[in-house]
Design an enzyme around this catalytic site. Sequence first.
Site, PDB file in Angstrom:
ATOM      1  N   CYS A 143       1.686  12.928   2.837  1.00 25.37           N
ATOM      2  CA  CYS A 143       1.197  13.861   3.851  1.00 25.37           C
ATOM      3  C   CYS A 143       2.173  14.987   4.211  1.00 25.37           C
ATOM      4  O   CYS A 143       1.728  16.128   4.373  1.00 25.37           O
ATOM      5  CB  CYS A 143       0.721  13.128   5.099  1.00 25.37           C
ATOM      6  SG  CYS A 143       1.683  11.694   5.551  1.00 25.37           S
TER       7      CYS A 143
ATOM      8  N   ARG B 275       7.895   2.604  -1.438  1.00 25.08           N
ATOM      9  CA  ARG B 275       8.217   2.029  -0.135  1.00 25.08           C
ATOM     10  C   ARG B 275       9.075   0.799  -0.356  1.00 25.08           C
ATOM     11  O   ARG B 275       8.769  -0.031  -1.215  1.00 25.08           O
ATOM     12  CB  ARG B 275       6.942   1.641   0.623  1.00 25.08           C
ATOM     13  CG  ARG B 275       6.101   2.872   0.927  1.00 25.08           C
ATOM     14  CD  ARG B 275       4.854   2.527   1.699  1.00 25.08           C
ATOM     15  NE  ARG B 275       4.053   3.726   1.889  1.00 25.08           N
ATOM     16  CZ  ARG B 275       2.880   3.757   2.486  1.00 25.08           C
ATOM     17  NH1 ARG B 275       2.359   2.637   2.959  1.00 25.08           N
ATOM     18  NH2 ARG B 275       2.222   4.879   2.622  1.00 25.08           N
TER      19      ARG B 275
ATOM     20  N   GLN C 213      -1.422   6.394  -4.466  1.00 24.15           N
ATOM     21  CA  GLN C 213      -2.536   6.442  -3.525  1.00 24.15           C
ATOM     22  C   GLN C 213      -3.558   7.472  -3.970  1.00 24.15           C
ATOM     23  O   GLN C 213      -3.183   8.528  -4.482  1.00 24.15           O
ATOM     24  CB  GLN C 213      -2.028   6.854  -2.140  1.00 24.15           C
ATOM     25  CG  GLN C 213      -1.049   5.884  -1.519  1.00 24.15           C
ATOM     26  CD  GLN C 213      -0.550   6.416  -0.178  1.00 24.15           C
ATOM     27  OE1 GLN C 213      -0.016   7.518  -0.108  1.00 24.15           O
ATOM     28  NE2 GLN C 213      -0.734   5.624   0.868  1.00 24.15           N
TER      29      GLN C 213
ATOM     30  N   ASP D 299      -4.997   9.750  -2.340  1.00 20.03           N
ATOM     31  CA  ASP D 299      -4.672  10.220  -1.000  1.00 20.03           C
ATOM     32  C   ASP D 299      -5.244  11.613  -0.765  1.00 20.03           C
ATOM     33  O   ASP D 299      -5.178  12.458  -1.642  1.00 20.03           O
ATOM     34  CB  ASP D 299      -3.137  10.278  -0.895  1.00 20.03           C
ATOM     35  CG  ASP D 299      -2.655  10.240   0.541  1.00 20.03           C
ATOM     36  OD1 ASP D 299      -3.478  10.019   1.437  1.00 20.03           O
ATOM     37  OD2 ASP D 299      -1.445  10.437   0.743  1.00 20.03           O
TER      38      ASP D 299
ATOM     39  N   HIS E 110      -5.750  14.661   2.508  1.00 21.58           N
ATOM     40  CA  HIS E 110      -5.595  15.087   3.890  1.00 21.58           C
ATOM     41  C   HIS E 110      -6.573  16.205   4.150  1.00 21.58           C
ATOM     42  O   HIS E 110      -6.656  17.142   3.378  1.00 21.58           O
ATOM     43  CB  HIS E 110      -4.147  15.475   4.154  1.00 21.58           C
ATOM     44  CG  HIS E 110      -3.234  14.309   3.961  1.00 21.58           C
ATOM     45  ND1 HIS E 110      -2.581  14.075   2.769  1.00 21.58           N
ATOM     46  CD2 HIS E 110      -2.949  13.264   4.767  1.00 21.58           C
ATOM     47  CE1 HIS E 110      -1.902  12.938   2.871  1.00 21.58           C
ATOM     48  NE2 HIS E 110      -2.108  12.419   4.058  1.00 21.58           N
TER      49      HIS E 110
ATOM     50  N   LYS F 142      -7.970   5.025  13.974  1.00 25.73           N
ATOM     51  CA  LYS F 142      -8.376   4.929  12.566  1.00 25.73           C
ATOM     52  C   LYS F 142      -9.516   3.940  12.387  1.00 25.73           C
ATOM     53  O   LYS F 142      -9.770   3.086  13.229  1.00 25.73           O
ATOM     54  CB  LYS F 142      -7.188   4.490  11.705  1.00 25.73           C
ATOM     55  CG  LYS F 142      -6.663   3.106  12.076  1.00 25.73           C
ATOM     56  CD  LYS F 142      -5.625   2.606  11.074  1.00 25.73           C
ATOM     57  CE  LYS F 142      -5.076   1.253  11.511  1.00 25.73           C
ATOM     58  NZ  LYS F 142      -4.175   0.662  10.523  1.00 25.73           N
TER      59      LYS F 142
ATOM     60  N   HIS G  98      -6.071  11.583   7.558  1.00 23.79           N
ATOM     61  CA  HIS G  98      -5.532  10.926   6.362  1.00 23.79           C
ATOM     62  C   HIS G  98      -6.633  10.004   5.877  1.00 23.79           C
ATOM     63  O   HIS G  98      -7.250   9.327   6.697  1.00 23.79           O
ATOM     64  CB  HIS G  98      -4.335  10.005   6.663  1.00 23.79           C
ATOM     65  CG  HIS G  98      -3.197  10.646   7.368  1.00 23.79           C
ATOM     66  ND1 HIS G  98      -1.951  10.714   6.805  1.00 23.79           N
ATOM     67  CD2 HIS G  98      -3.094  11.217   8.585  1.00 23.79           C
ATOM     68  CE1 HIS G  98      -1.115  11.281   7.656  1.00 23.79           C
ATOM     69  NE2 HIS G  98      -1.783  11.604   8.746  1.00 23.79           N
TER      70      HIS G  98
END
Length: 653
Positions: free
Chosen positions: A350, A379, A397, A399, A401, A482, A528
């Site tokens: 992000c 991570r 991911q 992913d 945004h 979320k 997200h």
Amino acid sequence: MSEISVTLPDGSQRSLPEGSTVVDLATAISRRLGKEALIGLVDGKETDLGRPLQDGDTVEIVPPDSERGLHTIRHSTAHVLAQAVLELWPGATFAIGPPIEDGFYYDFALPNGQTFHEDDLERIEDKMREIVKARQPFTRTELVPALALELMANHPYKQEIIEMVAAGEKSSEVGSEVGGEVISFYRNTDNFVDMCVGPHVPHTGHLGHFKLMNVAGAYWRGDVDQPMLQRIYGTAWADKKQLAAHLLRLQEAEKRDHRKLANDMDLLSFPKELGGGLAVWHPKGAAVRKVMEDYSRQRHLDGGYEFVVTPNLANGGLFETSGHLDFYADGMYPPMEMDNGSYYPKPMNCPMHCLIFRRGQRSYRELPLRLFELGTVYRYERAGTLHGLMRIRGFTQDDAHIYCTQEQLADEITSLLDFVLSVLKAFTFEEFTFNLSTRDPDKSVGSDDIWALATKALRDSLDRHGVDYQVKEGDAAFYGPKIDIDVRDAIGRSWQLSTIQVDFNLPERFELEYVASDGSRQRPIMLHRALFGSIERFFGVLIEHFAGNFPAWLAPIQSTVLAVAEDHQPYAEEVTAKLKDAGFRVDMVEANDPLGKRIRTAKQQKVPYILVVGADDVEAGTLGVNPRGGKVERDIPFEDFVHRLQTEVDAKV
RNA sequence: GCCCGAAUAGCUCAGUUGGCCAGAGCGCUGCUCUUGUAAAGCAGAUGUCGUCGGUUCGAAUCCGACUUCGGGCCCCA
């Protein structure tokens, strides 16, 4: 003799002599129910069978074969476990032993720092069976805290709970009905009594269909700073059949274990040389992954997303701006020191997407702006938490945004939910569970207004979809509420996959702005969202969901071509080449081994279609088709098979 | 990170109380067989017994540390 009247669940009334207990009622209804009954539900409250009934009570009898019944069986079996352990290890002390899904556990501390070993379990089980055979009654008594402390003089963990309860704190382990003035106990024998809120089965003879599963360490009260206790897990059921069925389910799950199948099917591996939590994808695994990624990309393209690409490393300053170094430094890999700063492997995409948004002046006309990336992140998961593909240190991911205005937020979330479900359904997931996580006032940023707006937008879109959802109060990330989406797999297990998160924080931190229609500068809201979550994890879930039997569109090899004998090899090669030209993933195995052997190998690789070609086929331009899980078909025209496979691939079944 | 357990050939595993050149099946290589729907036959190669250190005349085996894996705890943006 006077009578009382109680109401049964079906609304009917029943008269009983005064002083009748729950079990008297059960026996009055039927002798069998009287024998089977475990506990009662009096005015909605679980009670022991021996409890006297009052006039006007509403009473339900809880049999073994019910959720409450199983719960009680598991709870009572935990007590039996405790009695067995305390008897076998003199000087041992016990902490808590609640029922859990499918079973129970009990935490102990053994004298002189001893630990349990797997082979102790059988010995403990034998002792437990003795206790069951003895049909020991569970007899309830209630004591004031001072006497309770005395009774538990040798059990410091129990004393700690008593003090907690006496101080008015809640504990699921003990009764605190009257403001912590009374503590309830259940006594089985002169030598064994356990503090417990109950209720319990009438006697241990109602138990017996259990199995101790494993031993583990567990912190007292789940706190890393507290001593590590020795935990024993067990499973318990109402009858032999249920227990056997449960053990069979476990076996089935074990067969589907993605770590085993990924190895057997040569999909990927975790080489020691790489270090923990890092996988390499072999050609077959990568073939499936490519299909997954291609599908994801296509769907995102269709869904109005723009693709971006960002690097794996970033200067620490970026993660200071984003707040990651403040909030999640422990979960990040340590930095590499370089000439102009410290560079970190990115734990999330992000911040970089925010940099892309910030580049150049944005107009409201561009919103919602949807930036998508298959972004690989790293991570630092603690060593003890790694678990195959499900918990991994390097992963990718799907992913994206989404930057939008406040006004667009609700519609965006609604269409996003459609999008998520539609993509997941393509992978044959049909059942979903939704969780809405709301603000934790102590650990969050942003104004009340904007939290309320975002939470309402999430809630409204869930309502609009007409789906049930659970609200997890205070479970939101610090930057916004979320929705998490769990899927149910082919054998009924639940996996959390997708997430849709509202974020007020990053637009603030990165000072993101767009020019509104009135010329003013406004701050966008950011979403997200990830559908697969992590491609690695999603792949692991798919392996287990399909038990390795990937549908044709995903299968690493869609068909294997086998010539009956060497003479038919040229035709087999021709068939293989034509299928490849048609865009299929095809393998051919030369006729060096007997046909039966080659078929067996291909079956073990879970190939959707094995194509056997012999003299008849060479002659007629046909195939012998051996479908996974189906019957052998002969003399299938080549074009028919191509059509069939293409149809199946398109249908994603 | 913490507790318990494990690590032997590419894979699955055997290896007695420490004792000759460390084993099996599958897989792999070669030869023979040329196969119509779930295991053909013969021959062969393959190991720093996870790594490092210690005990011992001698270690795959006993001890310690580390690495990785498994079951949990804690954690999970």
